[in-house]
Enzyme design. Structure first.
Site, PDB file in Angstrom:
ATOM      1  N   LYS A   1       0.510  -1.327  -0.111  1.00 32.16           N
ATOM      2  CA  LYS A   1       0.257   0.381  -0.272  1.00 32.16           C
ATOM      3  C   LYS A   1       0.757   1.323  -0.112  1.00 32.16           C
ATOM      4  O   LYS A   1       2.265   1.194   0.634  1.00 32.16           O
ATOM      5  CB  LYS A   1      -1.226  -0.009   1.013  1.00 32.16           C
ATOM      6  CG  LYS A   1      -1.743   1.217   1.350  1.00 32.16           C
ATOM      7  CD  LYS A   1      -2.908   0.885   2.904  1.00 32.16           C
ATOM      8  CE  LYS A   1      -3.865   1.635   2.814  1.00 32.16           C
ATOM      9  NZ  LYS A   1      -4.943   1.729   4.070  1.00 32.16           N
TER      10      LYS A   1
ATOM     11  N   SER B   1      -9.240  -0.990   7.970  1.00 37.97           N
ATOM     12  CA  SER B   1      -8.878  -0.636   6.249  1.00 37.97           C
ATOM     13  C   SER B   1      -8.278  -1.947   5.580  1.00 37.97           C
ATOM     14  O   SER B   1      -7.718  -2.046   4.698  1.00 37.97           O
ATOM     15  CB  SER B   1      -8.514   0.336   6.304  1.00 37.97           C
ATOM     16  OG  SER B   1      -8.428   1.480   6.033  1.00 37.97           O
TER      17      SER B   1
ATOM     18  N   SER C   1      -9.695   1.558   3.013  1.00 36.65           N
ATOM     19  CA  SER C   1      -9.078   1.777   2.261  1.00 36.65           C
ATOM     20  C   SER C   1      -7.878   1.297   1.455  1.00 36.65           C
ATOM     21  O   SER C   1      -6.978   2.117   0.602  1.00 36.65           O
ATOM     22  CB  SER C   1      -7.685   3.399   3.348  1.00 36.65           C
ATOM     23  OG  SER C   1      -7.267   2.770   4.117  1.00 36.65           O
TER      24      SER C   1
END
Lengths: 95, 482
Positions: free
Chosen positions: B77, B176, B152
């Site tokens: 990420k 997330s 997210s």
């Protein structure tokens, strides 16, 4: 509690942000909806409750007081939008 | 090869039936084939990845010892720092930021010889539940391109679900990792707060953030946890707890294990299809001999307001460092120093990030601090105590991960409160700092449904035991048709 445009202006100043008039209108609305949602915490009796910062048993984190290598100056300045002679450069602050 | 598990690839590499170079090239091919549709990647390090794979192959050929994840393509990420590569947090304010150092998890991955193949899309600064808040592009759900992958860590979930990489890393502040894992039909694990070092993770809400893996099965999840867990002197909140071999917890008998179903997590607001699939998994648990009983966690309903106060307050403080001086975007025109800060931040941050900074600044401001921030910290204690009591009664807690399957783009984007409710089942876990996994257990209307298993502090192993048993009996083998 609810907020108006004047308070939004004040908080924006603290947060170092600025908004257009339209954004502010939208903000007042969103802000008040979220605050209303948050208000439900008032239902909870926290009279004799201590605050909780950590999740489990708090512990002290200590290490030996010895100098360790830190980031090179060159690396630290790598992403600076403006720099000069090994320093970060900012607009003049004192007259 | 794209939908094999990391542990299968590992076996093939050791038996020399395939080379790391072939595996990496095949991943890159897959990315080229499908990423134009799902937009999970922000950048692919094609040349570096192939070079690194070649050196793994050389090690294997020379009989040298290789790391536990040797030759396996994975991605991170874009809020996890990778030396000499960009780390943007999908924000305009960091679009030109090149990291001068590796996050601890990245160092560990490199030491384990995993191949970091690229950076993955996310909601800006990890704030969001749909990846619609990325300032760069929207990631799509591989099961239905009209729908969100969750957020997210949407890019991290979608890349694994679509067979682009064998595993990925994400970060979980209010769900997330688990919520996008649920929406994309993969396994997503949020470890106990402190289990995995946060050094090099761009902070959103430091008391809640935790890095964790996305994988396609539970065994891979254990393998990755083996690599990334452990005490780190560079993170003062890192827990001094021994690293276990989590694979030893797999395939155990779960007879007699006590599982609690919190009635509040199965009530109003949970889709029928989600409830149905989760209940089927619970039935499977009973067949395996688990003792299932209903429990009650009434304080959980206050988790969302506590979360929005605490996370926004911490975000307003953490994101104060983005001022256009040392790194990040600096506005072209400004009058003085303060105006430089204001212009750079106002242009650089997206609207959800600004909303949260404002909420946090308000909650911490004089006159409101007691009513909001302090109150939230008190309710946090009550939530923690309630979980502690529950874990005297049961070993593990099971619930749906997300109240719904993947929703359509725009469906919740205009209403922050509606969007926030996507995290209603996951947020209490972050408030308490507990470990939890989401694993796929079925489909509803062709879209994946996730089951959440919550454990007591540092009981990752117990969670994996239960998850591996459920996995066998549920046998979720759906794959997106892209």
């Amino acid at each position: 509690m609810s907020v108006d445009k004047k308070q939004v202006d004040y908080v924006a100043k603290l947060a170092r942000l600025e908004f257009s008039e339209d954004e502010k209108e939208k903000f007042v609305q969103d802000f008040n909806n979220i605050l209303q949602f948050v208000e439900q915490l008032k239902e909870v009796d926290t009279e004799n409750v201590e605050i909780s910062i950590t999740n489990y048993a708090a512990f002290n984190v200590l290490r030996e007081d010895k100098i360790e290598k830190s980031m090179d100056r060159e690396d630290a300045l790598l992403n600076a939008p403006d720099k000069e002679n090994g320093y970060f450069k900012v607009p003049k602050v004192v007259e | 090869m794209h939908f094999k598990y990391a542990h299968e690839i590992k076996d093939l590499l050791i038996k020399k039936e395939v080379s790391a170079e072939e595996v990496v090239k095949s991943s890159i091919e897959r990315i080229k084939e499908v990423d134009g549709k799902i937009d999970a990647f922000l950048e692919v390090f094609e040349e570096d990845a192939i070079e690194n794979a070649k050196s793994v192959d050389k090690k294997i050929a020379n009989g040298e010892e290789v790391g536990a994840l040797a030759g396996i393509p994975m991605a991170i990420k874009d809020n996890i720092c990778l030396k000499n590569q960009k780390t943007t947090c999908a924000s305009k304010i960091l679009e030109n930021f090149t990291s001068p150092y590796d996050a601890t998890v990245v160092r560990k991955l490199k030491e384990s010889d995993a191949i970091i193949i690229g950076r993955l899309n996310m909601d800006e600064f990890a704030m969001g539940s749909s990846t619609e808040n990325s300032s760069i592009k929207k990631t799509k759900n591989p099961y239905d391109l009209e729908r969100v992958p969750g957020g997210s860590s949407g890019g991290s979930a979608a890349s694994v679900a679509a067979g682009e990489v064998y595993f990925s890393l994400g970060s979980d502040t209010g769900g997330s990792i688990r919520q996008p894992a649920s929406l994309c039909g993969v396994v997503g694990f949020k470890p106990t707060y402190g289990r995995v070092s946060r050094y090099g993770l761009v902070a959103f809400a430091s008391s809640l953030d935790q890095i964790g893996p996305f994988t396609r099965d539970v065994e891979d999840c254990a393998l990755v946890l083996n690599t990334i867990c452990g005490k780190d002197n560079l993170d003062s909140t890192s827990a001094n707890v021994d690293v276990e071999d989590f694979t030893t917890y797999l395939n155990k008998d779960i007879k007699g294990i006590r599982v609690g179903l919190p009635k509040e997590y199965f009530g109003e607001g949970i889709d029928e299809g989600v409830k149905r699939e989760v209940e089927k998994a619970v039935e499977a648990l009973k067949l395996l001999g688990a003792e299932v009983k209903e429990i009650s966690l009434p304080m959980s309903k206050y988790s969302l307001p506590v979360y929005y106060i605490l996370s926004s307050s911490e975000a307003s403080s953490n994101l104060a460092r983005f001022d256009g001086i040392r790194y990040g975007y600096r506005a072209d025109e400004f009058e003085d120093l303060v105006d430089l800060y204001v212009k750079s931040r106002s242009i650089g941050f997206g609207s959800e990030v600004k909303r949260r900074i404002m909420l946090g600044t308000y909650a911490l401001s004089s006159g409101y601090y007691d009513a909001y921030y302090k109150k939230a910290l008190k309710v946090k204690r009550l939530i923690i105590e309630e979980f502690k009591r529950a874990f005297e009664e049961v070993d593990l807690i099971v619930s749906p991960t997300s109240p719904s399957v993947a929703f359509k783009f725009g469906e919740k984007a205009d209403d922050p409160l509606k969007m926030y409710l996507s995290d209603v089942c996951t947020v209490p876990v972050n408030i308490a700092g507990l470990p939890a996994v989401s694993m796929p257990v079925g489909l509803s209307e062709g879209l994946p449904v996730g089951l959440q298993i919550i454990g007591n502090y540092f009981q990752e192993g117990k969670i994996l035991s239960l998850a591996s048993s459920i996995e066998k009996i549920v046998n979720f083998n759906a794959r997106p048709l892209i």
